[in-house]
Motif scaffolding. Structure first.
Motif, PDB file in Angstrom:
ATOM      1  N   GLN A  28      -0.131  -6.531   4.135  1.00 29.00           N
ATOM      2  CA  GLN A  28       1.220  -6.114   3.788  1.00 29.00           C
ATOM      3  C   GLN A  28       1.373  -4.605   3.865  1.00 29.00           C
ATOM      4  N   ILE A  29       0.358  -3.872   3.391  1.00 31.67           N
ATOM      5  CA  ILE A  29       0.411  -2.417   3.433  1.00 31.67           C
ATOM      6  C   ILE A  29       0.394  -1.930   4.882  1.00 31.67           C
ATOM      7  N   ALA A  30      -0.442  -2.538   5.714  1.00 31.55           N
ATOM      8  CA  ALA A  30      -0.530  -2.133   7.119  1.00 31.55           C
ATOM      9  C   ALA A  30       0.782  -2.416   7.850  1.00 31.55           C
ATOM     10  N   LEU A  31       1.395  -3.568   7.588  1.00 28.66           N
ATOM     11  CA  LEU A  31       2.672  -3.893   8.221  1.00 28.66           C
ATOM     12  C   LEU A  31       3.773  -2.941   7.758  1.00 28.66           C
ATOM     13  N   LEU A  32       3.785  -2.634   6.462  1.00 31.61           N
ATOM     14  CA  LEU A  32       4.779  -1.692   5.959  1.00 31.61           C
ATOM     15  C   LEU A  32       4.577  -0.307   6.566  1.00 31.61           C
ATOM     16  N   THR A  33       3.329   0.097   6.745  1.00 35.76           N
ATOM     17  CA  THR A  33       3.050   1.401   7.329  1.00 35.76           C
ATOM     18  C   THR A  33       3.567   1.479   8.759  1.00 35.76           C
ATOM     19  N   GLU A  34       3.352   0.420   9.524  1.00 28.05           N
ATOM     20  CA  GLU A  34       3.853   0.395  10.903  1.00 28.05           C
ATOM     21  C   GLU A  34       5.377   0.452  10.929  1.00 28.05           C
ATOM     22  N   LYS A  62       7.898   0.308  -1.848  1.00 25.19           N
ATOM     23  CA  LYS A  62       7.167  -0.959  -1.870  1.00 25.19           C
ATOM     24  C   LYS A  62       5.704  -0.745  -1.496  1.00 25.19           C
ATOM     25  N   ARG A  63       5.476   0.075  -0.464  1.00 24.35           N
ATOM     26  CA  ARG A  63       4.102   0.368  -0.052  1.00 24.35           C
ATOM     27  C   ARG A  63       3.356   1.114  -1.155  1.00 24.35           C
ATOM     28  N   ARG A  64       4.042   2.043  -1.827  1.00 28.08           N
ATOM     29  CA  ARG A  64       3.417   2.787  -2.908  1.00 28.08           C
ATOM     30  C   ARG A  64       2.989   1.876  -4.052  1.00 28.08           C
ATOM     31  N   ARG A  65       3.831   0.904  -4.387  1.00 28.55           N
ATOM     32  CA  ARG A  65       3.483  -0.046  -5.452  1.00 28.55           C
ATOM     33  C   ARG A  65       2.298  -0.909  -5.052  1.00 28.55           C
ATOM     34  N   LEU A  66       2.272  -1.359  -3.794  1.00 31.62           N
ATOM     35  CA  LEU A  66       1.147  -2.160  -3.325  1.00 31.62           C
ATOM     36  C   LEU A  66      -0.144  -1.342  -3.304  1.00 31.62           C
ATOM     37  N   LEU A  67      -0.048  -0.075  -2.912  1.00 30.19           N
ATOM     38  CA  LEU A  67      -1.228   0.787  -2.917  1.00 30.19           C
ATOM     39  C   LEU A  67      -1.735   1.022  -4.330  1.00 30.19           C
ATOM     40  N   LYS A  68      -0.812   1.168  -5.275  1.00 27.11           N
ATOM     41  CA  LYS A  68      -1.214   1.348  -6.665  1.00 27.11           C
ATOM     42  C   LYS A  68      -1.927   0.096  -7.187  1.00 27.11           C
ATOM     43  N   TYR A  69      -1.432  -1.072  -6.797  1.00 28.17           N
ATOM     44  CA  TYR A  69      -2.059  -2.334  -7.200  1.00 28.17           C
ATOM     45  C   TYR A  69      -3.478  -2.444  -6.638  1.00 28.17           C
ATOM     46  N   ILE A  70      -3.645  -2.168  -5.353  1.00 28.42           N
ATOM     47  CA  ILE A  70      -4.960  -2.312  -4.742  1.00 28.42           C
ATOM     48  C   ILE A  70      -5.917  -1.240  -5.269  1.00 28.42           C
ATOM     49  N   ASP A  74      -9.325  -2.883  -6.628  1.00 24.49           N
ATOM     50  CA  ASP A  74     -10.522  -2.680  -5.814  1.00 24.49           C
ATOM     51  C   ASP A  74     -10.477  -1.291  -5.184  1.00 24.49           C
ATOM     52  N   LEU A  75     -11.177  -0.353  -5.810  1.00 26.65           N
ATOM     53  CA  LEU A  75     -11.103   1.042  -5.394  1.00 26.65           C
ATOM     54  C   LEU A  75     -11.718   1.272  -4.019  1.00 26.65           C
ATOM     55  N   GLU A  76     -12.809   0.591  -3.704  1.00 24.94           N
ATOM     56  CA  GLU A  76     -13.447   0.764  -2.391  1.00 24.94           C
ATOM     57  C   GLU A  76     -12.546   0.275  -1.260  1.00 24.94           C
ATOM     58  N   LYS A  77     -11.902  -0.866  -1.481  1.00 24.41           N
ATOM     59  CA  LYS A  77     -10.977  -1.399  -0.480  1.00 24.41           C
ATOM     60  C   LYS A  77      -9.808  -0.443  -0.286  1.00 24.41           C
ATOM     61  N   TYR A  78      -9.342   0.150  -1.386  1.00 30.45           N
ATOM     62  CA  TYR A  78      -8.256   1.128  -1.329  1.00 30.45           C
ATOM     63  C   TYR A  78      -8.662   2.328  -0.486  1.00 30.45           C
ATOM     64  N   ARG A  79      -9.849   2.872  -0.737  1.00 30.02           N
ATOM     65  CA  ARG A  79     -10.303   4.054  -0.006  1.00 30.02           C
ATOM     66  C   ARG A  79     -10.479   3.768   1.482  1.00 30.02           C
ATOM     67  N   SER A  80     -11.024   2.616   1.813  1.00 22.56           N
ATOM     68  CA  SER A  80     -11.205   2.284   3.223  1.00 22.56           C
ATOM     69  C   SER A  80      -9.862   2.061   3.920  1.00 22.56           C
ATOM     70  N   LEU A  81      -8.925   1.449   3.223  1.00 19.91           N
ATOM     71  CA  LEU A  81      -7.598   1.208   3.796  1.00 19.91           C
ATOM     72  C   LEU A  81      -6.858   2.521   4.026  1.00 19.91           C
ATOM     73  N   ILE A  82      -6.937   3.429   3.074  1.00 18.95           N
ATOM     74  CA  ILE A  82      -6.294   4.737   3.205  1.00 18.95           C
ATOM     75  C   ILE A  82      -6.873   5.493   4.402  1.00 18.95           C
ATOM     76  N   LYS A  83      -8.198   5.422   4.533  1.00 16.67           N
ATOM     77  CA  LYS A  83      -8.847   6.131   5.637  1.00 16.67           C
ATOM     78  C   LYS A  83      -8.464   5.519   6.977  1.00 16.67           C
ATOM     79  N   GLU A  84      -8.416   4.189   7.029  1.00 16.53           N
ATOM     80  CA  GLU A  84      -8.124   3.511   8.293  1.00 16.53           C
ATOM     81  C   GLU A  84      -6.663   3.715   8.734  1.00 16.53           C
ATOM     82  N   LEU A  85      -5.755   3.721   7.770  1.00 11.74           N
ATOM     83  CA  LEU A  85      -4.340   3.903   8.109  1.00 11.74           C
ATOM     84  C   LEU A  85      -3.964   5.367   8.234  1.00 11.74           C
ATOM     85  N   GLY A  86      -4.803   6.252   7.731  1.00 11.16           N
ATOM     86  CA  GLY A  86      -4.516   7.685   7.816  1.00 11.16           C
ATOM     87  C   GLY A  86      -3.364   8.103   6.936  1.00 11.16           C
ATOM     88  N   LEU A  87      -3.311   7.596   5.702  1.00  9.39           N
ATOM     89  CA  LEU A  87      -2.182   7.897   4.835  1.00  9.39           C
ATOM     90  C   LEU A  87      -2.363   9.193   4.058  1.00  9.39           C
TER      91      LEU A  87
END
Length: 89
Positions: A28-34, A62-70, A74-87
């Motif tokens: 959902q975060i990746a789709l919202l980012t696109e 909406k993306r900010r709320r989802l990022l706050k939830y993740i 799961d902090l590691e998943k959050y960090r990897s997602l942020i790095k991969e999406l370049g946010l």
């Protein structure tokens, strides 16, 4: 303005557990980012499109709320997602 079917399936297969896993938070975060990236380009071109700007702000929230939830769950998943999406920089 909607995402093409090919881009959606590529994002879902990249971030989801399976190709039909559209409900995962990462997907959902990746789709919202696109979608946000597309709307940002649209708003740069059409500066007077206030409804487009409003839709962009809604999706960013909406993306900010989802990022706050993740980040809470799961902090590691959050960090990897942020790095991969370049946010974050």
């Amino acid at each position: 303005m909607a995402l093409s079917k090919e881009s959606v399936t590529s994002i879902v297969t990249k971030f989801g557990k399976s190709e039909k896993d559209t409900g995962a938070t990462e997907v959902q975060i990746a789709l919202l980012t696109e979608r946000i990236n597309q709307l940002t380009e649209h708003c740069k071109q059409f500066k007077k499109d206030k409804s487009g700007q409003r839709g962009l702000l809604i999706q960013v929230g909406k993306r900010r709320r989802l990022l706050k939830y993740i980040q809470r769950t799961d902090l590691e998943k959050y960090r990897s997602l942020i790095k991969e999406l370049g946010l974050r920089k």
